[in-house]
Design a protein around this motif. Structure first.
Motif, mmCIF file in Angstrom:
data_model
loop_
_atom_site.group_PDB
_atom_site.id
_atom_site.type_symbol
_atom_site.label_atom_id
_atom_site.label_comp_id
_atom_site.label_asym_id
_atom_site.label_seq_id
_atom_site.Cartn_x
_atom_site.Cartn_y
_atom_site.Cartn_z
ATOM 1 N N LEU A 1 2.005 12.483 3.743
ATOM 2 C CA LEU A 1 3.232 11.107 2.637
ATOM 3 C C LEU A 1 4.091 12.469 2.814
ATOM 4 N N VAL A 2 5.532 12.369 2.801
ATOM 5 C CA VAL A 2 6.831 13.481 3.713
ATOM 6 C C VAL A 2 8.012 13.340 2.574
ATOM 7 N N CYS A 3 8.072 14.735 1.667
ATOM 8 C CA CYS A 3 9.212 14.380 0.858
ATOM 9 C C CYS A 3 10.306 14.580 1.387
ATOM 10 N N ARG A 4 11.453 14.010 1.712
ATOM 11 C CA ARG A 4 12.322 14.098 2.550
ATOM 12 C C ARG A 4 13.367 14.714 2.084
ATOM 13 N N GLU A 5 13.070 15.615 1.066
ATOM 14 C CA GLU A 5 13.955 16.059 0.105
ATOM 15 C C GLU A 5 13.268 17.693 0.653
ATOM 16 N N CYS A 6 12.190 17.864 0.370
ATOM 17 C CA CYS A 6 12.259 18.972 0.428
ATOM 18 C C CYS A 6 10.623 19.485 1.261
ATOM 19 N N GLY A 7 9.989 17.938 1.573
ATOM 20 C CA GLY A 7 9.769 18.779 2.957
ATOM 21 C C GLY A 7 8.185 18.614 1.992
ATOM 22 N N TRP B 1 0.799 -0.995 -0.033
ATOM 23 C CA TRP B 1 0.413 0.030 -0.016
ATOM 24 C C TRP B 1 0.748 1.294 0.240
ATOM 25 N N VAL B 2 2.276 1.382 0.943
ATOM 26 C CA VAL B 2 2.872 2.367 0.788
ATOM 27 C C VAL B 2 3.088 2.879 -0.601
ATOM 28 N N ILE C 1 4.946 8.329 6.097
ATOM 29 C CA ILE C 1 5.268 7.928 5.673
ATOM 30 C C ILE C 1 6.377 9.363 4.465
ATOM 31 N N PHE C 2 7.677 8.699 4.038
ATOM 32 C CA PHE C 2 8.578 9.242 3.236
ATOM 33 C C PHE C 2 8.805 9.138 1.765
ATOM 34 N N THR D 1 6.810 4.912 9.146
ATOM 35 C CA THR D 1 7.076 4.990 10.484
ATOM 36 C C THR D 1 5.596 4.484 10.978
ATOM 37 N N LEU D 2 5.403 3.130 11.515
ATOM 38 C CA LEU D 2 4.009 2.712 12.015
ATOM 39 C C LEU D 2 4.043 2.071 13.437
ATOM 40 N N GLU D 3 2.981 2.717 13.672
ATOM 41 C CA GLU D 3 2.632 2.216 16.022
ATOM 42 C C GLU D 3 1.182 2.047 15.608
#
Lengths: 130, 130
Positions: free
Chosen positions: B84-90, A103-104, B122-123, A119-121
């Motif tokens: 859902l976050v971009c790890r480069e630009c946020g 899904w991700v 999610i990244f 990351t999931l809790e």
DNA sequence: CTCTCTGCAAAACATTTGCAGTCGG
DNA sequence: CCGACTGCAAATGTTTTGCAGAGAG
């Protein structure tokens, strides 16, 4: 240069032993207290340093509680997995999530994202706690 | 007694305005700096208090970064969702996850857990960042 | 006016670091 | 012996709190 020495000290053994017995997650302070209760006095900084070492060696999992402390737990499986934690008693079940991983990936590609991680809790109340 | 007064002060408006413009997550310190840059001087404690108030009113999301700071973000949708976050630009995309919710429920019931809740982040790297 | 909100400084926390002494190998 | 490990105290960085004064309604 990839090798680390890692001496076997009384303190290191004591911390590892507590982690062995630990059921669920515990904070550094709780682990420090548990050591004192066992009669194994270990400095708090040393507890932190050894927990860090265990985490680097991937022998324990690290996660953040909602109020910002780092919690530690001995990990049973090697592979990527998540924790299902009882919010009453702290009992923990490790779950694999192939469906989740898929899904991700899908959500990522729908939005043009690559190299996904997550990351999931998961929290709930377990059967023993009513 | 369920009602809170909530006065409209310059500081409250300034914090809300920064949150309006904010793209992605920011820490309390970053928001405090942004206020100073706009010429709206607001005490750091007041920033914390107003962010807390906004979070209580569910007008902003709160999450913890990996190094333990609390990050804040204005929330577009009312409903439960994930980021859902971009790890480069946020850059941030809000995603709904009916499939995920179902999976969580299923994992819970397989293990005898009820009243499930969960946290997920999610990244990935977004298309603009290659 | 009254009562909430603000600002500052100090406190509370979890975690990290500097250093001198200790001890495993 | 040598150098990694430990313990303590002090430092760090974030968030919270006490309190007197300011300002919204």
């Amino acid at each position: 240069m990839t090798e680390a020495p890692l001496r076997t000290t009384r303190q290191r053994r004591a911390v590892a032993a507590v982690m062995e017995d630990l059921d669920g997650f515990a904070s550094a302070r709780e682990i420090h207290d548990a050591l004192r209760d066992r009669g194994e006095s270990v400095g708090l900084s040393t507890v932190y340093r050894n927990l860090q070492a265990l985490a680097d060696a991937e022998e324990v999992d690290q996660l953040r509680s909602d109020d910002g402390e780092v919690l530690y737990r001995r990990c049973v499986t090697d592979h990527h997995h998540h924790h299902l934690v009882c919010r009453e008693c702290g009992r923990t079940v490790e779950v694999q999530g192939p469906a989740l991983e898929r899904w991700v990936e899908q959500v990522g590609s729908e939005n043009g994202f690559r190299q996904m991680s997550h990351t999931l809790e998961i929290f709930g109340t377990c059967d023993r706690c009513r």
